[in-house]
Motif scaffolding. Structure first.
Motif, PDB file in Angstrom:
ATOM      1  N   ALA A   1     -14.895  17.732  15.883  1.00 40.94           N
ATOM      2  CA  ALA A   1     -15.456  18.791  15.245  1.00 40.94           C
ATOM      3  C   ALA A   1     -15.634  18.528  13.693  1.00 40.94           C
ATOM      4  CB  ALA A   1     -14.464  20.088  15.388  1.00 40.94           C
ATOM      5  N   LYS A   2     -15.414  17.085  13.454  1.00 36.57           N
ATOM      6  CA  LYS A   2     -15.922  16.877  11.931  1.00 36.57           C
ATOM      7  C   LYS A   2     -14.954  17.739  11.221  1.00 36.57           C
ATOM      8  CE  LYS A   2     -18.854  13.702  12.557  1.00 36.57           C
ATOM      9  NZ  LYS A   2     -18.949  12.288  12.352  1.00 36.57           N
ATOM     10  N   LEU A   3     -13.918  18.189  11.445  1.00 36.41           N
ATOM     11  CA  LEU A   3     -12.705  18.769  10.731  1.00 36.41           C
ATOM     12  C   LEU A   3     -11.842  17.758  10.113  1.00 36.41           C
ATOM     13  CD1 LEU A   3     -11.921  21.778  12.683  1.00 36.41           C
ATOM     14  CD2 LEU A   3     -13.165  21.837  10.525  1.00 36.41           C
ATOM     15  N   ALA A   4     -11.823  16.658  10.761  1.00 34.61           N
ATOM     16  CA  ALA A   4     -10.793  15.268  10.075  1.00 34.61           C
ATOM     17  C   ALA A   4     -11.694  14.160  10.290  1.00 34.61           C
ATOM     18  CB  ALA A   4      -9.535  15.286  10.931  1.00 34.61           C
ATOM     19  N   ALA A   5     -11.701  13.417   9.355  1.00 35.52           N
ATOM     20  CA  ALA A   5     -12.370  11.966   9.385  1.00 35.52           C
ATOM     21  C   ALA A   5     -11.268  10.948  10.138  1.00 35.52           C
ATOM     22  CB  ALA A   5     -12.328  11.621   8.063  1.00 35.52           C
ATOM     23  N   CYS A   6      -9.948  11.295  10.323  1.00 36.34           N
ATOM     24  CA  CYS A   6      -9.215  10.408  11.001  1.00 36.34           C
ATOM     25  C   CYS A   6      -7.810  10.986  11.228  1.00 36.34           C
ATOM     26  CB  CYS A   6      -8.708   9.061  10.318  1.00 36.34           C
ATOM     27  SG  CYS A   6      -7.725   8.197  10.701  1.00 36.34           S
ATOM     28  N   VAL A   7      -7.351  10.883  12.404  1.00 34.47           N
ATOM     29  CA  VAL A   7      -5.666  11.188  12.573  1.00 34.47           C
ATOM     30  C   VAL A   7      -4.945  10.067  12.751  1.00 34.47           C
ATOM     31  CG1 VAL A   7      -6.349  13.803  13.203  1.00 34.47           C
ATOM     32  CG2 VAL A   7      -5.984  11.805  14.908  1.00 34.47           C
ATOM     33  N   ASN A   8      -3.580   9.972  12.200  1.00 35.72           N
ATOM     34  CA  ASN A   8      -2.857   8.912  12.458  1.00 35.72           C
ATOM     35  C   ASN A   8      -1.697   9.655  13.167  1.00 35.72           C
ATOM     36  OD1 ASN A   8      -3.246   8.011   9.230  1.00 35.72           O
ATOM     37  ND2 ASN A   8      -3.724   6.690  10.884  1.00 35.72           N
ATOM     38  N   MET A   9      -1.066   8.987  14.512  1.00 35.00           N
ATOM     39  CA  MET A   9      -0.111   9.349  15.343  1.00 35.00           C
ATOM     40  C   MET A   9       0.989   8.545  15.303  1.00 35.00           C
ATOM     41  SD  MET A   9      -2.591  10.713  18.580  1.00 35.00           S
ATOM     42  CE  MET A   9      -3.974   9.473  18.146  1.00 35.00           C
ATOM     43  N   PHE A  10       2.259   8.980  15.356  1.00 40.35           N
ATOM     44  CA  PHE A  10       3.162   8.000  15.100  1.00 40.35           C
ATOM     45  C   PHE A  10       4.319   8.575  16.233  1.00 40.35           C
ATOM     46  CE2 PHE A  10       1.658   8.696  10.897  1.00 40.35           C
ATOM     47  CZ  PHE A  10       1.504   7.239  10.362  1.00 40.35           C
ATOM     48  N   PRO A  11       4.225   7.801  17.324  1.00 43.39           N
ATOM     49  CA  PRO A  11       5.206   8.201  18.432  1.00 43.39           C
ATOM     50  C   PRO A  11       6.384   7.691  18.333  1.00 43.39           C
ATOM     51  CG  PRO A  11       3.622   6.796  19.277  1.00 43.39           C
ATOM     52  CD  PRO A  11       3.297   7.021  17.571  1.00 43.39           C
ATOM     53  N   GLY A  12       7.606   8.196  18.839  1.00 45.31           N
ATOM     54  CA  GLY A  12       8.933   8.027  18.789  1.00 45.31           C
ATOM     55  C   GLY A  12       9.679   8.490  17.880  1.00 45.31           C
ATOM     56  N   MET A  13       9.304   9.457  17.099  1.00 38.70           N
ATOM     57  CA  MET A  13       9.987   9.915  15.813  1.00 38.70           C
ATOM     58  C   MET A  13      11.125  11.091  16.486  1.00 38.70           C
ATOM     59  SD  MET A  13       8.680  12.734  13.077  1.00 38.70           S
ATOM     60  CE  MET A  13       8.577  14.070  14.062  1.00 38.70           C
ATOM     61  N   ILE A  14      12.244  10.952  16.282  1.00 45.78           N
ATOM     62  CA  ILE A  14      13.244  11.834  16.544  1.00 45.78           C
ATOM     63  C   ILE A  14      13.574  12.843  15.640  1.00 45.78           C
ATOM     64  CG2 ILE A  14      15.686  11.957  17.101  1.00 45.78           C
ATOM     65  CD1 ILE A  14      15.357   9.061  17.960  1.00 45.78           C
ATOM     66  N   SER A  15      13.275  14.209  16.064  1.00 43.68           N
ATOM     67  CA  SER A  15      13.854  15.347  14.927  1.00 43.68           C
ATOM     68  C   SER A  15      15.027  16.009  15.634  1.00 43.68           C
ATOM     69  CB  SER A  15      12.599  16.357  15.364  1.00 43.68           C
ATOM     70  OG  SER A  15      11.477  15.811  14.785  1.00 43.68           O
ATOM     71  N   ILE A  16      15.752  16.483  14.610  1.00 48.90           N
ATOM     72  CA  ILE A  16      16.949  17.148  14.724  1.00 48.90           C
ATOM     73  C   ILE A  16      16.660  18.596  13.999  1.00 48.90           C
ATOM     74  CG2 ILE A  16      19.457  17.468  14.376  1.00 48.90           C
ATOM     75  CD1 ILE A  16      19.602  14.473  14.399  1.00 48.90           C
ATOM     76  N   PHE A  17      16.868  19.842  14.437  1.00 47.48           N
ATOM     77  CA  PHE A  17      16.578  21.017  13.947  1.00 47.48           C
ATOM     78  C   PHE A  17      17.317  22.075  14.429  1.00 47.48           C
ATOM     79  CE2 PHE A  17      13.338  19.967  16.688  1.00 47.48           C
ATOM     80  CZ  PHE A  17      13.306  21.305  17.669  1.00 47.48           C
ATOM     81  N   GLU A  18      17.431  23.386  13.730  1.00 43.76           N
ATOM     82  CA  GLU A  18      17.888  24.554  14.366  1.00 43.76           C
ATOM     83  C   GLU A  18      16.737  25.296  14.803  1.00 43.76           C
ATOM     84  OE1 GLU A  18      21.031  25.900  14.475  1.00 43.76           O
ATOM     85  OE2 GLU A  18      22.069  24.005  13.793  1.00 43.76           O
ATOM     86  N   TRP A  19      16.714  25.861  16.159  1.00 46.89           N
ATOM     87  CA  TRP A  19      15.546  26.921  16.508  1.00 46.89           C
ATOM     88  C   TRP A  19      16.272  27.754  17.474  1.00 46.89           C
ATOM     89  CZ3 TRP A  19      11.129  28.161  15.574  1.00 46.89           C
ATOM     90  CH2 TRP A  19      10.306  28.935  16.369  1.00 46.89           C
ATOM     91  N   LYS A  20      16.065  29.067  17.151  1.00 46.71           N
ATOM     92  CA  LYS A  20      16.514  30.155  17.790  1.00 46.71           C
ATOM     93  C   LYS A  20      18.193  30.224  17.786  1.00 46.71           C
ATOM     94  CE  LYS A  20      11.992  31.701  19.503  1.00 46.71           C
ATOM     95  NZ  LYS A  20      11.337  31.721  20.610  1.00 46.71           N
ATOM     96  N   GLY A  21      18.760  29.635  16.769  1.00 46.86           N
ATOM     97  CA  GLY A  21      20.110  29.504  16.847  1.00 46.86           C
ATOM     98  C   GLY A  21      20.955  28.592  17.731  1.00 46.86           C
ATOM     99  N   ALA A  22      20.062  27.531  17.965  1.00 48.08           N
ATOM    100  CA  ALA A  22      20.483  26.381  18.860  1.00 48.08           C
ATOM    101  C   ALA A  22      20.255  25.053  18.035  1.00 48.08           C
ATOM    102  CB  ALA A  22      20.055  26.383  20.260  1.00 48.08           C
ATOM    103  N   ARG A  23      21.153  24.155  18.020  1.00 51.44           N
ATOM    104  CA  ARG A  23      20.741  22.924  17.636  1.00 51.44           C
ATOM    105  C   ARG A  23      19.927  22.245  18.581  1.00 51.44           C
ATOM    106  NH1 ARG A  23      23.624  19.685  13.656  1.00 51.44           N
ATOM    107  NH2 ARG A  23      23.394  21.410  12.607  1.00 51.44           N
TER     108      ARG A  23
END
Length: 113
Positions: A30-52
């Motif tokens: 759509a020409k909204l971005a010239a490029c995107v970089n994707m980095f798989p394998g990231m680990i996220s830790i967060f609280e969501w709706k009261g649960a870790r």
């Protein structure tokens, strides 16, 4: 470079590489971005709706220009599988004039109009 042509990076995370490819391909097509970089394998830790929570994600950086920020955010949110996607706009302080010019050109800004 005009303020509307200033390069910005938009950071998001997606659950899978397939999701990231789908969103990234749509933004570039759509020409909204010239490029995107994707980095798989990231680990996220967060609280969501009261649960870790902990899970693997794919980080993605979307390279665009300031004038398209609202459109990129809206389209990414529309295509995103998460209820509340991480969408952060990161302004840049500069960079290679040639590379920044390429981003502007690929997204329809500057002299490309």
């Amino acid at each position: 470079m005009a303020n509307e042509d200033r390069v910005v990076l938009i950071y998001t995370t997606l659950p899978t590489l397939d999701d990231a490819r789908r969103v990234g391909e749509a933004l570039v097509a759509a020409k909204l971005a010239a490029c995107v970089n994707m980095f798989p394998g990231m680990i996220s830790i967060f609280e969501w709706k009261g649960a870790r929570e902990e899970g693997q994600e794919v980080a993605m950086i979307i390279k665009t220009r300031a004038a398209l920020t609202d459109d990129v955010l809206a389209e990414t949110k529309r295509l995103h599988p998460y209820e509340l996607p991480a969408l952060l706009v990161l302004p840049t302080e500069g960079g290679s004039a040639e590379y920044c010019g390429w981003i502007v050109s690929e997204t329809g800004g500057g002299a490309a109009r």
